[in-house]
Design a protein around this motif. Structure first.
Motif, PDB file in Angstrom:
ATOM      1  N   LYS A 163      -6.935 -10.055  -0.398  1.00  0.00           N
ATOM      2  CA  LYS A 163      -7.422  -9.539  -1.978  1.00  0.00           C
ATOM      3  C   LYS A 163      -6.601  -8.243  -2.599  1.00  0.00           C
ATOM      4  N   GLY A 164      -6.639  -7.507  -1.282  1.00  0.00           N
ATOM      5  CA  GLY A 164      -6.753  -6.004  -1.622  1.00  0.00           C
ATOM      6  C   GLY A 164      -5.530  -5.452  -0.769  1.00  0.00           C
ATOM      7  N   HIS A 165      -4.691  -6.310  -0.289  1.00  0.00           N
ATOM      8  CA  HIS A 165      -3.257  -5.405   0.403  1.00  0.00           C
ATOM      9  C   HIS A 165      -2.257  -5.095   0.185  1.00  0.00           C
ATOM     10  N   VAL A 166      -1.604  -4.380  -0.086  1.00  0.00           N
ATOM     11  CA  VAL A 166      -0.527  -3.692  -0.803  1.00  0.00           C
ATOM     12  C   VAL A 166       0.305  -2.952   0.236  1.00  0.00           C
ATOM     13  N   LEU A 167       1.751  -3.046  -0.427  1.00  0.00           N
ATOM     14  CA  LEU A 167       2.775  -2.248   0.751  1.00  0.00           C
ATOM     15  C   LEU A 167       2.075  -1.932   1.911  1.00  0.00           C
ATOM     16  N   LYS A 168       1.206  -0.300   1.478  1.00  0.00           N
ATOM     17  CA  LYS A 168       1.364   1.337   2.736  1.00  0.00           C
ATOM     18  C   LYS A 168      -0.022   0.495   3.262  1.00  0.00           C
ATOM     19  N   ALA A 197       2.405  -2.134   8.437  1.00  0.00           N
ATOM     20  CA  ALA A 197       3.022  -0.996   9.864  1.00  0.00           C
ATOM     21  C   ALA A 197       4.580  -0.317   9.363  1.00  0.00           C
ATOM     22  N   ASN A 198       5.937  -0.459   9.246  1.00  0.00           N
ATOM     23  CA  ASN A 198       6.618  -0.370   9.680  1.00  0.00           C
ATOM     24  C   ASN A 198       7.113   0.723   7.866  1.00  0.00           C
ATOM     25  N   ALA A 199       5.940   0.376   6.464  1.00  0.00           N
ATOM     26  CA  ALA A 199       6.014   0.955   5.340  1.00  0.00           C
ATOM     27  C   ALA A 199       5.635   2.543   6.154  1.00  0.00           C
ATOM     28  N   HIS A 200       5.905   3.720   5.061  1.00  0.00           N
ATOM     29  CA  HIS A 200       5.592   4.628   5.268  1.00  0.00           C
ATOM     30  C   HIS A 200       6.010   5.560   3.446  1.00  0.00           C
ATOM     31  N   ALA A 208       1.391   1.536  -3.335  1.00  0.00           N
ATOM     32  CA  ALA A 208       0.397   0.637  -3.781  1.00  0.00           C
ATOM     33  C   ALA A 208       0.623   0.613  -4.938  1.00  0.00           C
ATOM     34  N   THR A 209       0.966  -0.154  -5.660  1.00  0.00           N
ATOM     35  CA  THR A 209       1.673  -0.669  -7.035  1.00  0.00           C
ATOM     36  C   THR A 209       1.727  -2.285  -6.746  1.00  0.00           C
ATOM     37  N   PRO A 210       0.594  -3.337  -6.896  1.00  0.00           N
ATOM     38  CA  PRO A 210       1.031  -5.024  -6.908  1.00  0.00           C
ATOM     39  C   PRO A 210       1.402  -5.150  -7.978  1.00  0.00           C
ATOM     40  N   VAL A 211       2.577  -4.689  -8.596  1.00  0.00           N
ATOM     41  CA  VAL A 211       2.529  -5.536 -10.269  1.00  0.00           C
ATOM     42  C   VAL A 211       3.031  -4.090 -10.814  1.00  0.00           C
ATOM     43  N   ALA A 223       5.619 -13.664  -3.896  1.00  0.00           N
ATOM     44  CA  ALA A 223       4.990 -12.101  -3.731  1.00  0.00           C
ATOM     45  C   ALA A 223       3.711 -12.439  -3.079  1.00  0.00           C
ATOM     46  N   LYS A 224       3.435 -11.221  -1.754  1.00  0.00           N
ATOM     47  CA  LYS A 224       2.646 -11.544  -1.374  1.00  0.00           C
ATOM     48  C   LYS A 224       1.634 -10.028  -1.396  1.00  0.00           C
ATOM     49  N   ARG A 225       2.041  -9.119  -1.738  1.00  0.00           N
ATOM     50  CA  ARG A 225       2.135  -7.150  -1.967  1.00  0.00           C
ATOM     51  C   ARG A 225       2.550  -6.766  -2.753  1.00  0.00           C
ATOM     52  N   HIS A 226       4.002  -7.446  -3.474  1.00  0.00           N
ATOM     53  CA  HIS A 226       4.246  -6.693  -4.507  1.00  0.00           C
ATOM     54  C   HIS A 226       5.004  -7.525  -5.171  1.00  0.00           C
TER      55      HIS A 226
END
Length: 794
Positions: free
Chosen positions: A613-618, A621-624, A636-639, A755-758
């Protein structure tokens, strides 16, 4: 209980709606075929010209398989140009015509009239197309095909014929003398689905042991509910709640011996599409062996070309399994002889050197073909019967269940997946073969695609647009007080384009508040509770009313169980003892993305699992991100909502101006820029999807940069799919404030739940807010919960 007059009205309405739909498809096809020259027809993807015959073989059911390709003598490139041919389409093989003279094309058609075989597209590759021609469908046994051919796509009448036949059979079953071939349980099921008899009391299941120990409570409850229901049960599976996974557990329960199931039951599993059927088959093939070390025996009905290109799935098809039985050897000998004779007739056989027999010799050979085909069908029928009698689970689309292979085959339980995307009439085709019915689907997602209904909507929308452009005398000029502008605009929206009556949660008010009012005091009330059970048979308004929808309205919420936890099944790892297996899941939607559809469409019952429920793009593993601002804004912004109101980013017609052919150049630029930023912070193109009406403009901008890994598609193409990040381009921005398909809340629901995270939304709130109360609430929710950005281009 339903009366005789209600049943008569219901069947009459179904037949009328099916006739309209058939006419709409025939009209679309015939208009294109009659008004288009050969070159234009090929450009529209409705024909493939300049083809030569590669071979003529025999397929399942004794059908003649004509394989065609583009000969190197006439084409520098063997690959087909873009086209719309798919396995299952109805097609005609006719003499090739030149691209220019239409008169010559008509003359060729007249000269070859009666010798143009029609059949079903059996297989399509980049360079070859195979058409299955049934000898009974041709005007002559002799397939005297020209050296150069073209294949023309026709309106497919086979499905409509089967649906109408199913309605005729239903009428006989419930009103005429008893069908001696049908069991009492099967007849009772048909009567119950029409509200003629009451539902039986549930049969309690004790000591239920689940094969999958990680099922959540809502999944376990749904399975237990289906096992206890004597005749019919429904599973409501919102996005990401593991509907297919639940069905796999249910299939295992029904095909295993237990205290509540004295003997394994025989199942027919159907779906609205080949993809849904193959998805279930793939999961079944991955199951570990049972107690005796035996795998579940499954058979897939359907052409191998229609199923997934997976070796296990292909090996499970009836056509492949039929070649591996003991009786298949005799049938194979007859088939080889038959194909050899057809090769001689077509001039493609060994030693023939392109010469075709003529006159009495040709007639004699066709007599041999006729006799051999009859013998082959008899031998093949025994092989098919043997394979199906050994199968515990038979899988097919609802339409394919009416084919010759399943004639005279009965099943204990019928399971229909994606039942909310299938016409009710097509569901009746397999219903007659079962004693018990289980439906699975989500009535809050896309309904069946109805051509006739879309045509009516387009016509009303055009009429409305014409009225809006007609000069009107102002109210002040008439000496009457003027009405508020929003109300006038709302009156211009065609009734059919507002919230559909078939949508259970439709609740648009007569006096709709403005967007500012909704934003000021936003109250997202849950969907209204289900009305008390009432077994009334009401004729459907449109074909969008599915069997699932109708049963829910007839019997209330007591006929279904809803899955409520959002996560998706990935794979299983067998443990000891063999019957116990562990499941691993990957997450679906962030709780903020899930919040709006849950409150407005699922009575606030749809929740994200605690692990997701709190997972975001960051968290990928490949996000930076190079800076804290980028991390906060992008990862860190879901919507995110890019509001283009006031920017004058108006839409324009992309092509012929039909619905779904709109584009918005400035919105496209906003989407392109956001995709670039997502890639810059580490996301790969295959983790991103763009949902928008079909637009060549958007594809031309993004495809060269990211290739096919970046998915760009319509809402329809994304149903059942998900991505880490999804960008929705609403496109609609105009002075008349028309929103098109966005009015359909189920379509919008599918778009926002991929969408799952964003989730990023790009649109003009000043236009979209006029699409009804649901869109107003959504925009108000975005204003209150999303990171709202001004979409002006720098």
């Amino acid at each position: 209980m339903a009366t005789d007059s209600q049943i008569t009205d219901f069947l009459a309405r179904q037949r009328l709606l099916l006739k309209k739909e058939r006419d709409a498809e025939i009209e679309r096809s015939s208009l294109l075929l009659s008004n288009c020259g050969p070159k234009l027809l090929e450009q529209k993807g409705l024909s493939l010209g300049g083809l030569g015959i590669v071979s003529i073989n025999i397929g399942l059911g004794g059908k003649t398989l004509v394989e065609l390709e583009r000969p190197s003598a006439y084409h520098t490139n063997p690959a087909f140009p873009p086209h719309t041919f798919r396995p299952g389409d109805l097609a005609r093989i006719e003499a090739n015509v030149s691209a220019n003279p239409v008169k010559k094309a008509k003359k060729v058609a007249e000269d070859t009239k009666g010798a143009q075989p029609e059949g079903v597209v059996y297989k399509v590759s980049d360079t070859r197309i195979v058409v299955a021609v049934d000898s009974s469908d041709t005007s002559s046994e002799d397939l005297d095909l020209p050296e150069r051919c073209r294949v023309v796509k026709l309106a497919n009448s086979v499905t409509y014929d089967r649906m109408e036949k199913a309605l005729d059979q239903l009428e006989k079953r419930v009103s005429g003398p008893k069908d001696d071939k049908a069991s009492n349980e099967s007849i009772r099921l048909s009567q119950l689905l029409l509200g003629m008899v009451p539902r039986s009391e549930p049969q309690p299941v004790q000591d239920l042991r689940f094969f999958d120990e990680s099922l959540n409570d809502s999944q376990k409850e749904a399975i237990k509910f289906c096992l206890e229901a004597p005749e019919v049960a429904c599973i409501h599976g919102p996005p990401g709640t593991g509907k297919t996974h639940t069905l796999i557990e249910l299939i295992r329960q029904l095909t295993s011996i237990s205290s509540y199931n004295p003997k394994p039951l025989k199942l027919l599993v159907c779906g609205a599409s080949n993809l849904s059927v193959d998805n279930i088959l793939e999961r079944l093939l991955a199951l570990p062996p049972g107690e005796k070390g035996q795998k579940l025996k499954v058979t897939r009905i359907g052409h191998p070309a229609r199923v997934m290109a997976n070796e296990g799935i292909l090996n499970s098809t009836l056509e492949v399994k039929a070649t591996r039985t003991d009786q298949a050897a005799l049938a194979k000998d007859v088939k080889n002889e038959l194909e050899e004779t057809l090769g001689i007739l077509s001039g493609k056989g060994k030693g023939v050197k392109g010469k075709r027999p003529k006159g009495a010799e040709r007639k004699k050979l066709w007599e041999e073909v006729k006799a051999l085909r009859k013998e082959y069908r008899q031998r093949e029928g025994g092989v098919v019967k043997s394979v199906l009698s050994e199968s515990q689970v038979v899988l097919a689309t609802c339409h394919s269940a009416g084919g010759r292979q399943l004639w005279n085959h009965d099943f204990d339980v019928l399971i229909i997946d994606e039942a909310t995307q299938a016409l009710e009439a097509v569901c009746w085709i397999p219903v007659f073969k079962a004693k018990k019915l289980i439906l699975a689907g989500d009535p809050m997602q896309l309904p069946p695609t109805i051509l006739s209904l879309n045509n009516e909507k387009k016509k009303k929308a055009k009429d409305s647009l014409a009225k809006s452009k007609t000069p009107k005398v102002s109210a002040a000029a008439k000496g009457k007080p003027s009405k508020p502008q929003p109300s006038q605009e709302a009156d211009d929206i065609p009734e059919e384009e507002t919230d559909s009556e078939s949508d259970p949660s439709s609740a648009a008010s007569d006096a709709e508040p403005s967007l500012q009012e909704v934003t000021a005091k936003l109250t997202l009330e849950p969907a209204t509770s289900q009305k008390p059970s009432r077994a009334a048979l009401i004729p459907p308004r449109t074909l969008e009313t599915t069997l699932f929808d109708r049963l829910e309205k007839m019997y209330g919420s007591s006929i279904k169980r809803m899955l409520t936890i959002q996560y998706r099944y990935v794979h299983t790892i067998p443990k000891t003892p063999p019957l116990i297996w562990s499941s691993y899941y990957y997450s679906r939607m962030h709780s903020q993305i899930c919040a709006f559809p849950s409150k407005t469409l699922y009575s606030s019952k749809l929740i994200s699992d605690t692990s997701v429920k709190g997972h975001v793009l960051k968290d990928l593993a490949n996000a930076h991100a190079d800076t804290e601002d980028d991390e906060k804004e992008m990862l860190a912004t879901p919507v995110v909502f890019f509001d283009t109101a006031g920017c004058e980013y108006y839409e324009r017609s992309d092509g012929d101006g039909d619905e779904g052919s709109r584009c918005n150049e400035n919105e496209t630029t906003v989407v392109k820029n956001w995709v670039e930023k997502l890639v810059e912070v580490g996301l790969t193109p295959d983790q991103i999807a763009v949902i928008t009406p079909p637009s060549e403009l958007l594809s031309s901008l993004l495809r060269p940069l990211y290739g096919t890994a970046l998915e760009i598609g319509s809402v329809d193409g994304m149903q059942g799919r998900e991505k880490e990040a999804v960008i929705i381009s609403l496109v609609r921005s105009n002075e008349t404030r028309e929103v098109g398909f966005l009015k359909e809340k189920r379509r919008l629901n599918v778009a926002m739940t991929r969408a799952k995270r964003h989730l990023c939304v790009v649109g003009d709130s000043s236009t979209v807010c006029h699409g009804g109360s649901y869109l107003k609430k959504w925009l108000a929710w975005l204003e209150a919960n999303a990171d709202v950005k001004y979409a002006g281009l720098e």
